[in-house]
Design a protein around this motif. Structure first.
Motif, PDB file in Angstrom:
ATOM      1  N   ALA A   1      55.524  34.005  37.160  1.00  0.00           N
ATOM      2  CA  ALA A   1      55.422  34.556  38.518  1.00  0.00           C
ATOM      3  C   ALA A   1      56.169  35.890  38.598  1.00  0.00           C
ATOM      4  N   THR A   2      55.698  36.755  39.489  1.00  0.00           N
ATOM      5  CA  THR A   2      56.380  38.037  39.705  1.00  0.00           C
ATOM      6  C   THR A   2      57.018  38.029  41.095  1.00  0.00           C
ATOM      7  N   ALA A   3      57.849  39.038  41.349  1.00  0.00           N
ATOM      8  CA  ALA A   3      58.520  39.138  42.650  1.00  0.00           C
ATOM      9  C   ALA A   3      57.745  40.037  43.617  1.00  0.00           C
ATOM     10  N   SER A   4      56.538  40.382  43.298  1.00  0.00           N
ATOM     11  CA  SER A   4      55.746  41.298  44.123  1.00  0.00           C
ATOM     12  C   SER A   4      55.405  40.674  45.479  1.00  0.00           C
ATOM     13  N   SER A   5      55.300  41.540  46.478  1.00  0.00           N
ATOM     14  CA  SER A   5      54.811  41.080  47.776  1.00  0.00           C
ATOM     15  C   SER A   5      53.330  41.401  47.938  1.00  0.00           C
ATOM     16  N   GLY A   6      52.702  41.846  46.866  1.00  0.00           N
ATOM     17  CA  GLY A   6      51.275  42.159  46.887  1.00  0.00           C
ATOM     18  C   GLY A   6      50.424  40.923  47.087  1.00  0.00           C
ATOM     19  N   THR A   7      49.268  41.128  47.681  1.00  0.00           N
ATOM     20  CA  THR A   7      48.294  40.045  47.874  1.00  0.00           C
ATOM     21  C   THR A   7      46.914  40.613  47.650  1.00  0.00           C
ATOM     22  N   GLY A   8      45.958  39.717  47.524  1.00  0.00           N
ATOM     23  CA  GLY A   8      44.584  40.156  47.350  1.00  0.00           C
ATOM     24  C   GLY A   8      43.614  39.012  47.515  1.00  0.00           C
ATOM     25  N   THR A   9      42.358  39.377  47.591  1.00  0.00           N
ATOM     26  CA  THR A   9      41.281  38.388  47.633  1.00  0.00           C
ATOM     27  C   THR A   9      40.221  38.794  46.632  1.00  0.00           C
ATOM     28  N   ALA A  10      39.641  37.804  46.028  1.00  0.00           N
ATOM     29  CA  ALA A  10      38.508  38.018  45.129  1.00  0.00           C
ATOM     30  C   ALA A  10      37.371  37.158  45.640  1.00  0.00           C
ATOM     31  N   GLU A  11      36.216  37.757  45.773  1.00  0.00           N
ATOM     32  CA  GLU A  11      35.027  37.029  46.182  1.00  0.00           C
ATOM     33  C   GLU A  11      33.939  37.380  45.178  1.00  0.00           C
TER      34      GLU A  11
ATOM     35  N   GLU B   1      50.281  41.443  38.085  1.00  0.00           N
ATOM     36  CA  GLU B   1      51.160  41.402  39.262  1.00  0.00           C
ATOM     37  C   GLU B   1      50.727  40.348  40.258  1.00  0.00           C
ATOM     38  N   ILE B   2      49.422  40.246  40.487  1.00  0.00           N
ATOM     39  CA  ILE B   2      48.884  39.188  41.364  1.00  0.00           C
ATOM     40  C   ILE B   2      47.697  38.559  40.673  1.00  0.00           C
ATOM     41  N   ARG B   3      47.497  37.292  41.023  1.00  0.00           N
ATOM     42  CA  ARG B   3      46.460  36.518  40.347  1.00  0.00           C
ATOM     43  C   ARG B   3      45.956  35.443  41.287  1.00  0.00           C
ATOM     44  N   GLY B   4      44.699  35.059  41.097  1.00  0.00           N
ATOM     45  CA  GLY B   4      44.125  33.966  41.880  1.00  0.00           C
ATOM     46  C   GLY B   4      43.040  33.252  41.108  1.00  0.00           C
ATOM     47  N   GLN B   5      43.074  31.934  41.135  1.00  0.00           N
ATOM     48  CA  GLN B   5      42.087  31.108  40.432  1.00  0.00           C
ATOM     49  C   GLN B   5      40.774  31.107  41.224  1.00  0.00           C
ATOM     50  N   MET B   6      39.673  31.404  40.559  1.00  0.00           N
ATOM     51  CA  MET B   6      38.352  31.449  41.186  1.00  0.00           C
ATOM     52  C   MET B   6      37.848  30.007  41.356  1.00  0.00           C
TER      53      MET B   6
ATOM     54  N   THR C   1      28.297  38.943  40.642  1.00  0.00           N
ATOM     55  CA  THR C   1      28.635  40.115  41.444  1.00  0.00           C
ATOM     56  C   THR C   1      29.972  39.832  42.121  1.00  0.00           C
ATOM     57  N   TRP C   2      30.840  40.843  42.245  1.00  0.00           N
ATOM     58  CA  TRP C   2      32.155  40.586  42.827  1.00  0.00           C
ATOM     59  C   TRP C   2      32.640  41.734  43.700  1.00  0.00           C
ATOM     60  N   LYS C   3      33.623  41.365  44.525  1.00  0.00           N
ATOM     61  CA  LYS C   3      34.389  42.333  45.321  1.00  0.00           C
ATOM     62  C   LYS C   3      35.826  41.826  45.332  1.00  0.00           C
ATOM     63  N   VAL C   4      36.743  42.660  44.892  1.00  0.00           N
ATOM     64  CA  VAL C   4      38.162  42.312  44.809  1.00  0.00           C
ATOM     65  C   VAL C   4      38.952  43.344  45.609  1.00  0.00           C
ATOM     66  N   SER C   5      39.752  42.865  46.544  1.00  0.00           N
ATOM     67  CA  SER C   5      40.579  43.741  47.382  1.00  0.00           C
ATOM     68  C   SER C   5      42.039  43.335  47.229  1.00  0.00           C
ATOM     69  N   PHE C   6      42.927  44.326  47.259  1.00  0.00           N
ATOM     70  CA  PHE C   6      44.358  44.036  47.120  1.00  0.00           C
ATOM     71  C   PHE C   6      45.173  45.110  47.816  1.00  0.00           C
ATOM     72  N   SER C   7      46.418  44.742  48.141  1.00  0.00           N
ATOM     73  CA  SER C   7      47.335  45.686  48.786  1.00  0.00           C
ATOM     74  C   SER C   7      48.767  45.223  48.554  1.00  0.00           C
ATOM     75  N   GLY C   8      49.717  46.120  48.854  1.00  0.00           N
ATOM     76  CA  GLY C   8      51.135  45.779  48.779  1.00  0.00           C
ATOM     77  C   GLY C   8      51.697  45.658  47.384  1.00  0.00           C
ATOM     78  N   LEU C   9      51.015  46.220  46.390  1.00  0.00           N
ATOM     79  CA  LEU C   9      51.499  46.135  45.008  1.00  0.00           C
ATOM     80  C   LEU C   9      52.724  47.030  44.810  1.00  0.00           C
ATOM     81  N   THR C  10      53.441  46.838  43.727  1.00  0.00           N
ATOM     82  CA  THR C  10      54.626  47.630  43.431  1.00  0.00           C
ATOM     83  C   THR C  10      54.278  49.070  43.070  1.00  0.00           C
ATOM     84  N   GLY C  11      53.036  49.329  42.782  1.00  0.00           N
ATOM     85  CA  GLY C  11      52.551  50.665  42.426  1.00  0.00           C
ATOM     86  C   GLY C  11      51.048  50.595  42.267  1.00  0.00           C
TER      87      GLY C  11
END
Length: 149
Positions: free
Chosen positions: A47-57, A140-145, A68-78
């Motif tokens: 795990a990381t200490a990032s406050s980043g989040t995202g969604t993958a569809e 930095e961020i990850r999500g299980q599909m 086909t996909w769309k991945v959005s994210f924000s709040g990353l460390t850079g």
């Protein structure tokens, strides 16, 4: 000569036929599976200490294996340095990249044709979406599909 009654019957029959055709096209849509993931730092391994989040569809056509996909994210460390699908892996496990995304700016959109084995792993929940940054090279961020019910 067309009477009002025969015109009404003809219009009704046309409406019924149109509804039947529309119903057939919606049956074809059942071959498309929607998958989603909520990406967080806590799901990274480790795990990381990032406050980043995202969604993958993502949407998989089971007839053609076109993903086909769309991945959005924000709040990353850079800025994101890379992003992709990894698999096969259960939650809490790491795996290799199976489909890289083009670009690093949110939102990421793309498509790829999967092999039958890749499609099976994806539908079984064995893929995850991952976004990497310079501060978190392993991700930095990850999500299980998972298939959306």
């Amino acid at each position: 000569m067309v009477t009002h009654r025969s015109f009404t019957k003809s219009l009704f029959a046309t409406a019924i036929l149109a509804m039947g055709i529309a119903g057939c096209s919606s049956m074809q849509a059942s071959n498309k599976v929607t998958l989603t993931a909520q990406m967080t730092a806590a799901q990274e391994v480790p795990a990381t200490a990032s406050s980043g989040t995202g969604t993958a569809e993502a949407w998989l056509n089971k007839d053609t294996n076109l993903l086909t996909w769309k991945v959005s994210f924000s709040g990353l460390t850079g800025p994101a340095t890379a992003a992709h699908f990894h698999g096969p892996a259960a939650p809490g496990s790491n795996a290799r990249v199976v489909v890289p995304f083009t670009g690093t700016t949110s939102p990421l959109e793309g498509q790829a044709t999967l092999t039958p084995a890749q499609a099976a792993d994806l539908l079984a929940g064995k893929w995850y979406a991952n976004v990497h940054t310079a501060a978190n090279k392993g991700g930095e961020i990850r999500g299980q599909m998972v298939p959306k019910m």
